[in-house]
Each structure stands twice: as structure tokens, then as C-alpha cells.
Scaffold this motif. Structure first.
Motif, PDB file in Angstrom:
ATOM      1  N   GLU A   1      -3.858  -3.354   3.216  1.00  0.00           N
ATOM      2  CA  GLU A   1      -2.981  -4.095   4.129  1.00  0.00           C
ATOM      3  C   GLU A   1      -1.522  -3.711   3.915  1.00  0.00           C
ATOM      4  OE1 GLU A   1      -3.909  -8.147   3.342  1.00  0.00           O
ATOM      5  OE2 GLU A   1      -5.745  -8.157   4.573  1.00  0.00           O
ATOM      6  N   GLU A   2      -1.145  -3.500   2.659  1.00  0.00           N
ATOM      7  CA  GLU A   2       0.230  -3.102   2.339  1.00  0.00           C
ATOM      8  C   GLU A   2       0.547  -1.732   2.933  1.00  0.00           C
ATOM      9  OE1 GLU A   2       2.220  -1.720  -1.782  1.00  0.00           O
ATOM     10  OE2 GLU A   2       1.490  -3.795  -1.823  1.00  0.00           O
TER      11      GLU A   2
ATOM     12  N   SER B   1      -0.826  -0.360   5.534  1.00  0.00           N
ATOM     13  CA  SER B   1      -0.849  -0.380   7.007  1.00  0.00           C
ATOM     14  C   SER B   1       0.492  -0.728   7.603  1.00  0.00           C
ATOM     15  CB  SER B   1      -1.920  -1.372   7.489  1.00  0.00           C
ATOM     16  OG  SER B   1      -1.555  -2.702   7.146  1.00  0.00           O
ATOM     17  N   GLU B   2       1.372  -1.333   6.798  1.00  0.00           N
ATOM     18  CA  GLU B   2       2.703  -1.683   7.281  1.00  0.00           C
ATOM     19  C   GLU B   2       3.686  -0.522   7.178  1.00  0.00           C
ATOM     20  OE1 GLU B   2       3.897  -5.100   5.098  1.00  0.00           O
ATOM     21  OE2 GLU B   2       2.229  -6.361   5.809  1.00  0.00           O
ATOM     22  N   GLU B   3       3.272   0.582   6.549  1.00  0.00           N
ATOM     23  CA  GLU B   3       4.137   1.749   6.399  1.00  0.00           C
ATOM     24  C   GLU B   3       4.091   2.612   7.661  1.00  0.00           C
ATOM     25  OE1 GLU B   3       6.069   2.379   3.907  1.00  0.00           O
ATOM     26  OE2 GLU B   3       5.332   1.114   2.277  1.00  0.00           O
TER      27      GLU B   3
END
Length: 779
Positions: A183-184, A186-188
């Protein structure tokens, strides 16, 4: 020289003008220089700005090599090959790579954790990402650690935060860690790559996190769902690496198949270090480096500090420059880039040359040297007899009348026919003539023809010379035969694990450990060359010293010295490499001086080793070792400079170095001897020298006798000599003899158990009927 200075000034002028450009992100940069052992070429790694029109290729790049303070002319590096990643220019998309490290207790087994950390470190230092991209590191056990940005400079510090767990360690909350980090990521922005290093176990039943936070424990299906959601833009890639036996391969194999990326993969290994190359190859597409394979025109490298200049012409960025200092090779192990070893002289031909040189020298010393000495003897001491008025001369042995015109020897006080002299090999009155009321100086014993290896008189110097040459040849055979031919690739790789160039900052100055790490092959070769040569020399000359002594030959003493010599030689010549690359990194003529310091230190230790259980004083051994090693090294270095063929030069220099070392060290040590005994009879030991300074100066009682424990050991058969027949002591700078049994001094029996002072040239006889005679000498 003037043109060289102009070119050098112009190059640096251009470089300093370009500093503002080079410090920007859109600049070209030399990141690494390394020698490719397999192809014998120089690889130059170049990092270039991103962009579709970067245009990095062999036509737009030029390399020039320089050595500060030395005019090499135009040393251009011919580009023989070129690899670009990717082929069409750099990827402009940002790449975000996250290493997810299992930090649970089960990773302690077989040091899985330590090896996994080393793998991360190796990959970080071998991959250079495009501008704006990043590497991150996160770890997990019961808890999940925050992701931190990592690079070549902070990787050691960040990995040190995860030491080997004490006791049993924590459990593994693998599912929750995967969900959080996916999830972390995917925000990049841009491409996201998650690299999981784990044994695949999910053991969270005892984790208090869920009860304290009223959370439900995730399942593998929750992980799969999170991955599918994160990969909605098709930018996620997952690489899983199962570490160690007992891996939950079902879960780990499933993860890569959940994304749309075709490059995803799972790999299992019991040894994490084996996946470094796989990971590097997998990420090569995103590597921001170009590699140029080059062959320099000035291809001899002796570890001197070099400066590589780069010029790049680009449509988008204009003309840019960069430079990098580096070192390759070593003072005693030069590297020749572009010279294939298969093109050099055949090893067996070189071996034949070496054998001919060493054993040809032995032939000359055994047969030709006595021939020339014989001619000199005849010229100086043999004349045709001219009768004196009213006098008849008779031969002292045959009693035949010497006739006019007969050849006679006039070296001594008494005339002797040449036939009698040749039959005996010496003056018929020697050594008794030295005890006469009007003594003869004893010159008749000097020309005695004896076996070459008896080490009597001047033959001792020639003996040590030959043994040193033999040691040099043995050292070359051990080095070139066992090391150079076999290559010892396994050892090379093992040593590289300690000096891993990828774990060091490739942008740092090259006068530090980084330069050493990038020359591990040369470091190994220099260490083995010097170590094996040093060991062979110590072994050969130790044998010569042992054979030259009157005591019983002791293989144990020789083995002890050789064992110490092995350790000392490898330490000295291994340290010499560090000396050249660190302390003398920027010193002019460092190539010569580093080797000189190396051999000076070796000479000191060599002298000490020779003094162990021998008659050689350690101070004299050190002085002899230092002088002989310095002279021998200068000759060695000169041969390497003058002889164009490196392998032949090394062979010649090894043999000559050994010969000079052997001859000089025995000459220097002998010249420094204060007190010694020269054996006069029995005849087969005539001329052999027994140094006694070391024992006397150490306050020891030097016994003379048939016991093997005596420092002056009478090892020939003489029934008139007792086990401890006489004793020598040093008092107030003077040597005294104490007769324990009947002893004669200059033909006169001296009182027993009383001190009698010795004078230079005194003759000692161990009993009136004894054939054991020796002469006391002071220097």
C-alpha cells in the motif's frame, strides 16, 4: 615536455571551467573504473543525464589517460566495446525499489539475516538509478519498521540498525508487512518494485499488536487482494526470494504472479549471497550506467596514481568533461591491459631458461671458477726453479733433489715442487708451519681444492649466491606455476568478499580502501608473488646457513625458520600493497618507494629469522638483510623496467635478486663478525669458519668438544677429543680459553682449568695427538 605541460594545463583549465556544470544533476560522470581479468581490458562506467537525446556511444565519448608528473604522450583509450542500459537511452520514469527484510528470529539460522543484508548492500552499490529514483529499506518481525531511503553512503549505517537478534528473536508478521508496504508503494509515482527477502513463514499468533489494537489477523488472501489493488496502474513488480530450508514456497511463489509485470519472479536459495547476481541482472534494465570496454595505448600499470579524463559531446548538453583518479597494478606486480597472457613466452620455455641459468651458474662455479683460480695460482705462485750457489733443495715429501727448471711453488717460506703441492692439494707443512718458532703465515692452506658445497673460504659466498638463485627460481615456479597458471579463482572470490568494491563509495578518492578493493586480483598476485618468493628465499638461504655450520644438520631448525618465513613474507608483501595505495598514494615515485620500503622491512625480518638458532647475531642479521635486500630490489626493479617481456623479466629478476641477496648477506654478516674460529685440520674441514661472536657477547660459555650440544661441535672422528674439551669466554672485551682437558696453544700445552687470553691468529689444538686444529681470528 613543453607540449605535455601545455596539454596538461589546458585539460585542467577546461575541467575547472566545467565544475559548475559537473555539479549539476544533468552532468556526465565517471562512476567506476575496473579491470576485467577475463578479457584483460579496462571497464569504465559512466553515468549520464536522462533524456531521449543523451546520445552516449563510442563516437561521442573520448578517454585520455595521464600520470601526474610523467609525460606519457597522448595516451588515448581505444573503445573496443560498449554496453548501454537501456540500449535506447535512459528511462525517464522514476524507479522506486523497496527492500523488505525479514528480521525475525528464524533468520538467525545459518546467518540468513547477515547474508541477506550483504546482498542488499551489494545490489545497492552495483545499480545506479535514474535521477529522481530511490532505494528504500524496511524490516519486519512482530513489528514493522518504517521505510528509509538508502544509498551507497548510508547503507552500512541503516543495515547496522538490524543486528542479529538475541535469544530466540521475534516472530514473523509477514502478511501484515506485505500489505503495509504494498500500500505504501502504491502511493509512489513511477515504477514500484518490492523485493522480499524472507524464509516465508508467517507466525503472528503471539503478536500482541492485534489484541491491543482490536485488529483481525490478515490472511494470505488479504495479501493477494492488496497486491491486486496496488497494481491497478500496472506499475508494481514483486520479486520474492526464499531464504533457507523450510521456506513456505507456496505463498512466496504466488506473490509474483499477482501483478501484471512479466519480470516478476520467485527464487529460492539456501545461501542469500548467491542471489546478488540474479538481482543485479533483474534490475539491470533500470541501471543508469553505461560501460565502455577500453584498451589503453599506455598499457603498463604499476600502481601509480593515474588521472582519467573524459570528454563527451552531446546535442542537448553540449561538451562536458569529467575526470577520475585511479590506480591499477602494483610496484612488483604490474598489470598490462590489452596484452593477452597467451601471447607471452611459453611457461615451460621460461622454466627451461631458469633451470639453465641456475644450474649453468652451478656448473660455472664448480668447474670454471677453480679453473681460473688455478690459472691465477700458477701465474702468481709457480716459477721455474733457479738453483742457489752451493745449495741443494729437496722436495719436503719425496726428498728428491729439485732440478733447475722444475716448477716449484713459492707461496710459502719453504719451496715445494708443484707435483707435490698438487698431490696434497696444499703445502705439506700446513698447518704445523703456523706453530713454528718463526711461523709461516699459513698461506699454504688457502688454495686447498675442496668440494664446492663445503662452504670453505670464499666458496661460502658462492654457495650462498647459488642457493639464493635457486630460491629465486623456486619462488618463480611456485608463483607462476601454482598461482598464476591455476589462477586460484576460488581464493580470488573469497578475498573479494573481504574487499568488495561494490560495498565502497565509487565516487571517493582513489587513494583509500576503495582503490584497494578495485584491485583485489592485483593485491592477491602481489601478496602471493612476494610471499612465495620471500618464503623460497628464506628456505634456500636457511639451508645454506645450516649446511655451512659444523653442527649436525637439523631439518627442525630449517622447518621452523621456513614456517616463520611464510607468515612474515605474506604479511610484509600483503601490507606493501596497502602501503602503496594509502600512505604513499599521492607521493611521486611511490611505485619505487613502496617496493623499497617493502623489501627493507622484509630485509629486517629476514635477518632476524636467520639469527634464530644460528651463529648470526640479530643485529648483524638485520644489517645484512637490509643492505642485501635494498641492493637486490634496486636490481630487480631495474630489470623489470628494462626487459620488455614481463614474464621473462620477472624470472630473471627473481633469480638475480636471490643470488645478490644470498651473496651480499653472507658477505655483510662475515665482515661484521668480531670473533671466529677457522678450522685448519682435519683437511676435509680446512677453511670452514665458525662464528662465535653471538654466543660470547650473550655471556654464554662456548664449549668445544664432541658433544652435539657444544657450540663448536667436533663432528669428525677424533678419539683424543672429549665431549666438552675446552671452553671460550669473553671478559672485558677479550676472549679467553679454559682447557678442561689437554689443549695446546701455538704448540704449547696450557694449564687446565685456567683462563688463558687468546690473541689474533693463535692456533688451538685439542691434545698433542689430536688432529683437531683451529685458528682464532679477531676482526
Amino acid at each position: 615536455m613543453r607540449l605535455y605541460l601545455q596539454r596538461y594545463f589546458f585539460t585542467f583549465f577546461i575541467f575547472f571551467l566545467s565544475v559548475p556544470i559537473l555539479t549539476a544533476q544533468d552532468s556526465i560522470k565517471i562512476t567506476r573504473i575496473s579491470q576485467d581479468d577475463s578479457l584483460n581490458i579496462l571497464d569504465i562506467y559512466v553515468s549520464a543525464p536522462p533524456g531521449p537525446n543523451t546520445n552516449i556511444n563510442a563516437n561521442t565519448i573520448k578517454f585520455i589517460d595521464q600520470v601526474p608528473g610523467k609525460d606519457l604522450g597522448e595516451c588515448r583509450l581505444a573503445i573496443t566495446g560498449f554496453n548501454a542500459s537501456p540500449p535506447e537511452g535512459y528511462i525517464e520514469t522514476k524507479i522506486n525499489i523497496l527492500f523488505l527484510l525479514d528480521y525475525s528470529g528464524s533468520m538467525k539460522i545459518n546467518d540468513r539475516l547477515g547474508k541477506s543484508k550483504q546482498t542488499i548492500k551489494d545490489v545497492i552499490n552495483q545499480i545506479s538509478l535514474p535521477v529522481g529514483s530511490k532505494f528504500e529499506l524496511a524490516a519486519f518481525h512482530d513489528d514493522i519498521f518504517p521505510s528509509v531511503k538508502i544509498n551507497k553512503f548510508n547503507i552500512d549505517e541503516e543495515l547496522s540498525k538490524y543486528p542479529t537478534p538475541e535469544g530466540g528473536g521475534k516472530d514473523t508478521d509477514l502478511f501484515r508487512a506485505m500489505i503495509d508496504k504494498v500500500e505504501e508503494l502504491s502511493e509512489e509515482e513511477g515504477k514500484q518494485i518490492l523485493i522480499l527477502l524472507s524464509d516465508g513463514k508467517n507466525d503472528n499468533l503471539r503478536n500482541p499488536y492485534y489484541s491491543l489494537n482490536n485488529k483481525k489477523r490478515p490472511t494470505s488472501k488479504d495479501v493477494y487482494k492488496a497486491i491486486r489493488v496496488a497494481d491497478i496502474t500496472n506499475e508494481l513488480m514483486i520479486l520474492t526470494y526464499g531464504i533457507g530450508n523450510g521456506v513456505d514456497s507456496t505463498f512466496l511463489k504466488e506473490l509474483p504472479s499477482l501483478t501484471e509485470a512479466l519480470e516478476d519472479q520467485h527464487y529460492f536459495t539456501s545461501d542469500p549471497s548467491s542471489i546478488t547476481k540474479i538481482l543485479v541482472d533483474q534490475l539491470a534494465e533500470y541501471n543508469n550506467d553505461y560501460v565502455f570496454h577500453t584498451k589503453p595505448s599506455c598499457n603498463e600499470y604499476r600502481g601509480e596514481l593515474r588521472n582519467l579524463l573524459l570528454q563527451w559531446k552531446s546535442k542537448d548538453f553540449g561538451v562536458q568533461y569529467d575526470q577520475k583518479e585511479y590506480k591499477i597494478g602494483a610496484s612488483i606486480e604490474p598489470v598490462y591491459i590489452g596484452v593477452l597472457k597467451e601471447d607471452r613466452m611459453n611457461w615451460f620455455l621460461l622454466l627451461l631458461i631458469g633451470l639453465l641459468l641456475v644450474f649453468g651458474t652451478l656448473f660455472l662455479l664448480i668447474y670454471l671458477l677453480p679453473f681460473f683460480k688455478r690459472r691465477e695460482f700458477l701465474k702468481k705462485h709457480v716459477v721455474k726453479y733457479v738453483p742457489e750457489a752451493n745449495k741443494i733443495k729437496r722436495d719436503p715429501i719425496t726428498q728428491d733433489i729439485i732440478q733447475e727448471g722444475d716448477k716449484v711453488v713459492v707461496k710459502c717460506n719453504q719451496i715445494t715442487t708443484l707435483e707435490t703441492w698438487d698431490a696434497l692439494g696444499y703445502c705439506p707443512n700446513f698447518p704445523s708451519c703456523m706453530e713454528f718458532q718463526d711461523p709461516c703465515p699459513g698461506k699454504g692452506g688457502e688454495e686447498t681444492q675442496t668440494a664446492f658445497f663445503s662452504q670453505k673460504g670464499n666458496s661460502k659466498i658462492y654457495n650462498w649466491l647459488w642457493y639464493g638463485s635457486l630460491g629465486g627460481l623456486i619462488g618463480w615456479i611456485l608463483y607462476s606455476g601454482l598461482f598464476r597458471i591455476s589462477k586460484l579463482n576460488g581464493l580470488n572470490e573469497y578475498v573479494k568478499s573481504f574487499f568488495d568494491e561494490s560495498s565502497l563509495d565509487p565516487t571517493a578518492a582513489f587513494n583509500n580502501i576503495t582503490s584497494i578493493a578495485q584491485n583485489t586480483s592485483v593485491f592477491l598476485e602481489q601478496t602471493f608473488q612476494g610471499g612465495l618468493l620471500g618464503t623460497a628465499l628464506i628456505g634456500a638461504i636457511t639451508v645454506a646457513e645450516e649446511l655451512g655450520s659444523t653442527r649436525k644438520f637439523s631439518p627442525l631448525r630449517v622447518s621452523l625458520r621456513v614456517f616463520i618465513g611464510v607468515i612474515i613474507s605474506f604479511l610484509v608483501f600483503g601490507s606493501g600493497f596497502f602501503l602503496q595505495y594509502t600512505l604513499l598514494g599521492n607521493v611521486q615515485y611511490s611505485v619505487f618507494f613502496s617496493g623499497l620500503i617493502n623489501w627493507t622491512v622484509y630485509g629486517i625480518l629476514f635477518g632476524i629469522i636467520l639469527s634464530i638458532y644460528s651463529t648470526i647475531e640479530w643485529k648483524k642479521g638485520i644489517l645484512g638483510g637490509v643492505i642485501s635486500c635494498i641492493v637486490a630490489y634496486c636490481v630487480y626493479f631495474g630489470i623489470l623496467e628494462l626487459v620488455p617481456n614481463d614474464e621473462l623479466a620477472k624470472l630473471l629478476s627473481f633469480i638475480l635478486l636471490g643470488g645478490i641477496l644470498g651473496a651480499l648477506i653472507v658477505k655483510v654478516i662475515a665482515s661484521l663478525e668480531n670473533f671466529e674460529l677457522i678450522y685448519l685440520s682435519p683437511q676435509e674441514y680446512n677453511g670452514m669458519v665458525k662464528p662465535i661472536s653471538k654466543w660470547l657477547k650473550n655471556g654464554m660459555e662456548v664449549f668445544i668438544g664432541r658433544s652435539a650440544k657444544c657450540y663448536v661441535f667436533i663432528k669428525w672422528n677424533d678419539e683424543h677429543v672429549e665431549d666438552k674439551h675446552a671452553m671460550l669466554i669473553l671478559e672485558n672485551g677479550r676472549v679467553h680459553i679454559i682447557a678442561l682437558y689437554e689443549t695446546l696453544l701455538n704448540g704449547v700445552i696450557i694449564p687446565e682449568n685456567q683462563k688463558v687470553e687468546l690473541n689474533n691468529d693463535d692456533i688451538i689444538q685439542l691434545g698433542r695427538y689430536s688432529n683437531s686444529k683451529m685458528q682464532y681470528k679477531e676482526r
